[in-house]
Write a protein that holds these residues in place. Structure first.
Motif, mmCIF file in Angstrom:
data_model
loop_
_atom_site.group_PDB
_atom_site.id
_atom_site.type_symbol
_atom_site.label_atom_id
_atom_site.label_comp_id
_atom_site.label_asym_id
_atom_site.label_seq_id
_atom_site.Cartn_x
_atom_site.Cartn_y
_atom_site.Cartn_z
ATOM 1 N N TYR A 63 33.057 36.984 45.103
ATOM 2 C CA TYR A 63 33.235 38.384 44.714
ATOM 3 C C TYR A 63 34.670 38.545 44.260
ATOM 4 O O TYR A 63 35.518 37.660 44.478
ATOM 5 C CB TYR A 63 32.957 39.331 45.897
ATOM 6 N N ASN A 64 34.965 39.660 43.596
ATOM 7 C CA ASN A 64 36.358 39.954 43.281
ATOM 8 C C ASN A 64 36.644 41.430 43.512
ATOM 9 O O ASN A 64 35.736 42.227 43.764
ATOM 10 C CB ASN A 64 36.731 39.517 41.858
ATOM 11 N N ARG A 65 37.901 41.764 43.474
ATOM 12 C CA ARG A 65 38.316 43.161 43.626
ATOM 13 C C ARG A 65 38.609 43.689 42.227
ATOM 14 O O ARG A 65 39.613 43.320 41.614
ATOM 15 C CB ARG A 65 39.539 43.249 44.536
ATOM 16 N N ASN A 66 37.698 44.521 41.736
ATOM 17 C CA ASN A 66 37.791 44.931 40.335
ATOM 18 C C ASN A 66 37.596 46.424 40.170
ATOM 19 O O ASN A 66 37.017 47.101 41.025
ATOM 20 C CB ASN A 66 36.784 44.150 39.485
ATOM 21 N N VAL A 67 38.078 46.906 39.054
ATOM 22 C CA VAL A 67 37.898 48.301 38.662
ATOM 23 C C VAL A 67 37.298 48.302 37.260
ATOM 24 O O VAL A 67 37.632 47.450 36.426
ATOM 25 C CB VAL A 67 39.233 49.071 38.684
ATOM 26 N N HIS A 68 36.383 49.227 37.014
ATOM 27 C CA HIS A 68 35.777 49.366 35.696
ATOM 28 C C HIS A 68 36.487 50.463 34.909
ATOM 29 O O HIS A 68 36.845 51.507 35.460
ATOM 30 C CB HIS A 68 34.295 49.713 35.827
ATOM 31 N N VAL A 104 44.768 54.278 30.518
ATOM 32 C CA VAL A 104 45.707 53.361 31.163
ATOM 33 C C VAL A 104 45.947 53.772 32.609
ATOM 34 O O VAL A 104 45.937 52.940 33.529
ATOM 35 C CB VAL A 104 47.024 53.307 30.369
ATOM 36 N N ASN A 105 46.152 55.063 32.847
ATOM 37 C CA ASN A 105 46.426 55.536 34.204
ATOM 38 C C ASN A 105 45.219 55.367 35.126
ATOM 39 O O ASN A 105 45.377 55.208 36.345
ATOM 40 C CB ASN A 105 46.862 56.998 34.179
ATOM 41 N N HIS A 106 44.004 55.417 34.560
ATOM 42 C CA HIS A 106 42.797 55.174 35.354
ATOM 43 C C HIS A 106 42.888 53.816 36.049
ATOM 44 O O HIS A 106 42.470 53.659 37.201
ATOM 45 C CB HIS A 106 41.566 55.213 34.451
ATOM 46 N N VAL A 107 43.450 52.849 35.367
ATOM 47 C CA VAL A 107 43.590 51.503 35.925
ATOM 48 C C VAL A 107 44.841 51.385 36.778
ATOM 49 O O VAL A 107 44.781 50.914 37.924
ATOM 50 C CB VAL A 107 43.615 50.459 34.790
ATOM 51 N N LEU A 108 45.969 51.828 36.262
ATOM 52 C CA LEU A 108 47.230 51.653 36.982
ATOM 53 C C LEU A 108 47.249 52.395 38.304
ATOM 54 O O LEU A 108 47.935 51.978 39.245
ATOM 55 C CB LEU A 108 48.404 52.106 36.103
ATOM 56 N N ASP A 112 47.477 50.034 44.248
ATOM 57 C CA ASP A 112 47.612 49.904 45.705
ATOM 58 C C ASP A 112 46.339 49.376 46.377
ATOM 59 O O ASP A 112 46.356 49.053 47.565
ATOM 60 C CB ASP A 112 47.981 51.257 46.320
ATOM 61 N N LEU A 113 45.239 49.288 45.634
ATOM 62 C CA LEU A 113 43.979 48.803 46.214
ATOM 63 C C LEU A 113 43.849 47.286 46.158
ATOM 64 O O LEU A 113 42.847 46.723 46.596
ATOM 65 C CB LEU A 113 42.792 49.443 45.484
ATOM 66 N N GLY A 114 44.835 46.609 45.604
ATOM 67 C CA GLY A 114 44.780 45.154 45.551
ATOM 68 C C GLY A 114 43.833 44.608 44.493
ATOM 69 O O GLY A 114 43.360 43.474 44.594
ATOM 70 N N ILE A 115 43.574 45.408 43.456
ATOM 71 C CA ILE A 115 42.660 44.999 42.389
ATOM 72 C C ILE A 115 43.220 43.772 41.668
ATOM 73 O O ILE A 115 44.419 43.673 41.418
ATOM 74 C CB ILE A 115 42.476 46.156 41.379
ATOM 75 N N THR A 116 42.333 42.837 41.300
ATOM 76 C CA THR A 116 42.768 41.657 40.542
ATOM 77 C C THR A 116 42.190 41.617 39.128
ATOM 78 O O THR A 116 42.585 40.784 38.325
ATOM 79 C CB THR A 116 42.376 40.361 41.264
ATOM 80 N N VAL A 319 21.359 32.956 43.804
ATOM 81 C CA VAL A 319 22.561 33.735 43.479
ATOM 82 C C VAL A 319 23.735 33.303 44.355
ATOM 83 O O VAL A 319 23.577 33.093 45.562
ATOM 84 C CB VAL A 319 22.282 35.239 43.661
ATOM 85 N N ASP A 320 24.927 33.204 43.736
ATOM 86 C CA ASP A 320 26.130 32.869 44.504
ATOM 87 C C ASP A 320 27.258 33.867 44.288
ATOM 88 O O ASP A 320 28.351 33.674 44.788
ATOM 89 C CB ASP A 320 26.625 31.467 44.128
ATOM 90 N N ASP A 321 27.003 34.950 43.522
ATOM 91 C CA ASP A 321 28.059 35.914 43.198
ATOM 92 C C ASP A 321 27.482 37.322 43.245
ATOM 93 O O ASP A 321 26.385 37.564 42.727
ATOM 94 C CB ASP A 321 28.605 35.616 41.796
ATOM 95 N N LEU A 322 28.228 38.246 43.860
ATOM 96 C CA LEU A 322 27.784 39.643 43.956
ATOM 97 C C LEU A 322 28.642 40.586 43.126
ATOM 98 O O LEU A 322 28.582 41.791 43.314
ATOM 99 C CB LEU A 322 27.795 40.104 45.423
ATOM 100 N N ASP A 323 29.436 40.077 42.209
ATOM 101 C CA ASP A 323 30.377 40.863 41.423
ATOM 102 C C ASP A 323 31.538 41.257 42.320
ATOM 103 O O ASP A 323 32.208 40.364 42.843
ATOM 104 C CB ASP A 323 29.727 42.076 40.750
ATOM 105 N N GLY A 324 31.807 42.546 42.513
ATOM 106 C CA GLY A 324 32.998 42.891 43.257
ATOM 107 C C GLY A 324 32.974 44.308 43.788
ATOM 108 O O GLY A 324 31.912 44.895 43.998
ATOM 109 N N THR A 325 34.156 44.862 43.984
ATOM 110 C CA THR A 325 34.255 46.214 44.528
ATOM 111 C C THR A 325 33.792 47.259 43.514
ATOM 112 O O THR A 325 33.345 48.346 43.880
ATOM 113 C CB THR A 325 35.705 46.503 44.947
ATOM 114 N N VAL A 326 33.896 46.958 42.214
ATOM 115 C CA VAL A 326 33.328 47.757 41.116
ATOM 116 C C VAL A 326 33.690 49.244 41.251
ATOM 117 O O VAL A 326 32.821 50.108 41.358
ATOM 118 C CB VAL A 326 31.798 47.590 41.024
#
Length: 378
Positions: A63-68, A104-108, A112-116, A319-326
């Protein structure tokens, strides 16, 4: 190790020869993949897929720590299965387009959430300029250089090339220079021309989708691949879709993961005609994909689309991957998904461990950042 019970069940179902090829690590034919779709014993099929999964990855589940980031849903295409796109940005039509600063600000704001990773997918907006599409990743990368940017589907790349008079290579090189590192797999739908003519005839063709990924791989970009299932496609068209992906992977080696995506029926043009695919169909699709796509390292169950419980079950079906925090996914939720808008890292860990697996945080390129064994009881 495949159990005696699974061995027997597959033999009884006439799948013994296919089972033996899988255990010998031999490539399956299209006809054999289709036969697996027709297997009567879902548990035995899953056990065979799980055997392959555990040979490759053991109990690790990635999994990863991600933002859409979906900065616009305004779209010139009219895909009949889509619940996200709107023809314009008037409030009455639920269309929207973020400003450059808002995108841009939506992502930035998530730093603090540790998104990668940030995952960028949008509608095909008729009026946004090329510089806007470049400036979004450019500003994100400048402000947060360690964040990996996965951005723009092959359908979007094709749209940019047509709209702005560029080749696929020119588009991709400029995006790379702006900080985009990998491509998501969206827009593949089903490659069969019969299906695309009826459901999505005004966007990139199957051949154009594949060519974008071919060029991206040649430029050193890793990409993902998807398949939409549960509409009008036939089982043999699912196999055909996977065959074309397998052939391109043989050629380039640039795909990282295959992601089957279930059709969601709410708020689109064909929802009344096609119910949501069953859990049975989802699990057999994952299992067949794991067995047939022998040159793909990873198989992902996108929990946002599948639901947490079925995604968890899929960990025993190849399956070996569940995506991430999304964080803040819009596309499937606008199609009626009832799953949460995000899962915390702790929630993902509990979901994975409850399935008997070990959580492994990864980055966009499947480099393992941390493995999280279960805490030792005091």
């Amino acid at each position: 190790m495949l159990s005696k019970l699974a061995h027997h069940a597959l033999e009884q179902d006439g799948l013994g020869p296919i089972r033996d090829k899988v255990l010998a690590r031999e490539r399956l034919t299209d006809a054999e993949a289709l036969r697996l779709f027709e297997a009567k014993d879902l548990a035995a099929l899953g056990a065979l897929a799980n055997h392959v999964r555990e040979e490759r990855h053991g109990d690790l589940t990635f999994y990863n720590r991600n933002v859409h980031l979906n900065f616009t849903n305004v779209c010139v295409a009219s895909c009949k299965f889509c619940s996200f796109a709107r023809p314009d940005d008037r409030a009455a039509s639920e269309g929207y387009t973020m400003s450059l600063d808002e995108a841009v600000n939506h992502v930035l704001s998530k730093r603090d959430l540790g998104i990668t990773e940030v995952h960028i997918v949008n509608g095909l907006h008729p009026d946004l300029g090329w510089e806007f599409y470049l400036e979004v990743p450019r500003r994100i990368h400048a402000a947060w250089p360690e964040l990996r940017i996965k951005g723009y589907t092959a359908v979007e790349i094709h749209f940019f090339a047509q709209k702005f008079g560029k080749s696929y290579e020119q588009v991709l090189r400029e995006l790379q220079a702006a900080g985009v590192e990998t491509l998501p797999g969206g827009g593949a739908e089903i490659f069969a021309s019969r299906v695309r003519r009826k459901l999505c005839d005004d966007k990139a063709t199957a051949e154009e989708w594949l060519e974008v990924h071919r060029v991206a791989h040649r430029l050193g970009m890793k990409t993902n691949a998807t398949m939409l299932y549960g509409t009008i496609e036939r089982l043999e068209e699912r196999v055909d879709h996977m065959r074309r992906l397998r052939e391109l992977q043989d050629e380039t080696g640039g795909f990282q993961v295959f992601i089957p995506l279930a059709f969601h029926p709410e708020h689109n043009m064909i929802g009344k005609a096609f119910p949501k695919p069953t859990g049975f169909d989802g699990l057999r699709t994952y299992a067949v994909a794991r067995l047939y796509l022998d040159n793909f390292d990873h198989l992902k169950a996108y929990w946002v689309m599948l639901g947490e419980r079925l995604a968890q079950t899929a960990l025993s079906f190849g399956v070996d991957d569940l995506d991430g925090t999304v964080i803040e996914e819009r596309i499937y939720h606008m199609a009626g998904a009832k799953t949460p808008q995000a899962l915390s890292e702790g929630q993902l860990h509990r979901l994975i461990r409850a399935a008997g697996r070990v959580p492994a945080e990864r980055d966009s390129l499947y480099h393992v950042l941390r493995v999280h064994p279960a805490p030792v009881a005091a």
